[in-house]
Design a protein around this motif. Structure first.
Motif, PDB file in Angstrom:
ATOM      1  N   VAL A   1     -28.968 -21.790  19.642  1.00 17.74           N
ATOM      2  CA  VAL A   1     -28.775 -23.008  20.431  1.00 17.74           C
ATOM      3  C   VAL A   1     -30.065 -23.375  21.167  1.00 17.74           C
ATOM      4  O   VAL A   1     -30.447 -24.549  21.218  1.00 17.74           O
TER       5      VAL A   1
ATOM      6  N   THR B   1     -29.810 -38.132  21.866  1.00 16.67           N
ATOM      7  CA  THR B   1     -29.414 -37.994  23.264  1.00 16.67           C
ATOM      8  C   THR B   1     -28.093 -37.244  23.378  1.00 16.67           C
ATOM      9  O   THR B   1     -27.953 -36.333  24.205  1.00 16.67           O
ATOM     10  N   ARG B   2     -27.137 -37.610  22.536  1.00 13.15           N
ATOM     11  CA  ARG B   2     -25.845 -36.904  22.553  1.00 13.15           C
ATOM     12  C   ARG B   2     -25.999 -35.451  22.131  1.00 13.15           C
ATOM     13  O   ARG B   2     -25.388 -34.552  22.711  1.00 13.15           O
ATOM     14  N   SER B   3     -26.821 -35.218  21.118  1.00 15.66           N
ATOM     15  CA  SER B   3     -27.052 -33.837  20.659  1.00 15.66           C
ATOM     16  C   SER B   3     -27.693 -33.001  21.756  1.00 15.66           C
ATOM     17  O   SER B   3     -27.316 -31.846  21.978  1.00 15.66           O
ATOM     18  N   THR B   4     -28.660 -33.582  22.445  1.00 15.69           N
ATOM     19  CA  THR B   4     -29.324 -32.863  23.536  1.00 15.69           C
ATOM     20  C   THR B   4     -28.330 -32.519  24.625  1.00 15.69           C
ATOM     21  O   THR B   4     -28.323 -31.399  25.150  1.00 15.69           O
ATOM     22  N   ARG B   5     -27.484 -33.471  24.977  1.00 15.95           N
ATOM     23  CA  ARG B   5     -26.504 -33.236  26.042  1.00 15.95           C
ATOM     24  C   ARG B   5     -25.561 -32.095  25.674  1.00 15.95           C
ATOM     25  O   ARG B   5     -25.342 -31.176  26.471  1.00 15.95           O
ATOM     26  N   TRP B   6     -25.013 -32.120  24.462  1.00 13.14           N
ATOM     27  CA  TRP B   6     -24.047 -31.094  24.071  1.00 13.14           C
ATOM     28  C   TRP B   6     -24.696 -29.736  23.875  1.00 13.14           C
ATOM     29  O   TRP B   6     -24.099 -28.698  24.207  1.00 13.14           O
ATOM     30  N   LEU B   7     -25.916 -29.711  23.362  1.00 20.95           N
ATOM     31  CA  LEU B   7     -26.610 -28.420  23.230  1.00 20.95           C
ATOM     32  C   LEU B   7     -26.934 -27.839  24.601  1.00 20.95           C
ATOM     33  O   LEU B   7     -26.854 -26.616  24.800  1.00 20.95           O
TER      34      LEU B   7
ATOM     35  N   ILE C   1     -25.219 -28.356  27.395  1.00 18.65           N
ATOM     36  CA  ILE C   1     -23.946 -27.872  27.958  1.00 18.65           C
ATOM     37  C   ILE C   1     -23.569 -26.534  27.323  1.00 18.65           C
ATOM     38  O   ILE C   1     -23.174 -25.591  28.023  1.00 18.65           O
ATOM     39  N   LEU C   2     -23.706 -26.436  26.010  1.00 17.40           N
ATOM     40  CA  LEU C   2     -23.395 -25.184  25.315  1.00 17.40           C
ATOM     41  C   LEU C   2     -24.304 -24.047  25.778  1.00 17.40           C
ATOM     42  O   LEU C   2     -23.856 -22.910  25.974  1.00 17.40           O
TER      43      LEU C   2
ATOM     44  N   LEU D   1     -32.120 -26.734  20.655  1.00 16.19           N
ATOM     45  CA  LEU D   1     -32.367 -27.593  21.816  1.00 16.19           C
ATOM     46  C   LEU D   1     -33.841 -27.943  21.928  1.00 16.19           C
ATOM     47  O   LEU D   1     -34.204 -29.094  22.155  1.00 16.19           O
TER      48      LEU D   1
END
Length: 112
Positions: A14, A52-58, A60-61, A18
């Motif tokens: 991850v 942007t969405r991928s960055t946010r979810w990565l 958070i993970l 990221l």
């Protein structure tokens, strides 16, 4: 312990993803900037939204995995040592300075 190692490997993957996603993005928010049709998923705006969405979810993970790994590490230490018990201990005695061995030469003390 195998769960800890598995989650540690997942966190490393991850973290690498990221870093890669962040490095792909353009600094002004343009995303990949690749060509294609002006509408659709892979337009400049669509790529920026996806990144942007991928960055946010990565991110958070990554934070959730960090918290879970810290909890597993704290639980598995199990030695009964806590911060409070280490603070209750008496401080260690300071080390005594080591004196040089005595010399047979009477002028040795003068030259030091």
């Amino acid at each position: 312990m195998s769960l800890f190692l598995f989650l540690l490997v997942v966190q490393a993957v991850v973290a690498a993803a990221l870093v890669g996603i962040i490095l792909i993005q353009r600094s002004e928010g343009g995303g990949l900037g690749i060509g294609g049709s002006p509408s659709g998923m892979m337009s400049a705006r669509g790529a920026a939204d996806f990144l942007t969405r991928s960055t946010r979810w990565l991110a958070i993970l990554f934070v959730v995995l960090s918290i879970v790994l810290a909890a597993i590490a704290a639980k598995s230490s199990g030695s009964g040592v806590s911060v409070e018990s280490t603070l209750d201990r008496a401080p260690a005695a300071p080390a005594q300075p080591v004196a040089p061995p005595p010399s047979d030469d009477p002028l040795a003390d003068v030259t030091r």
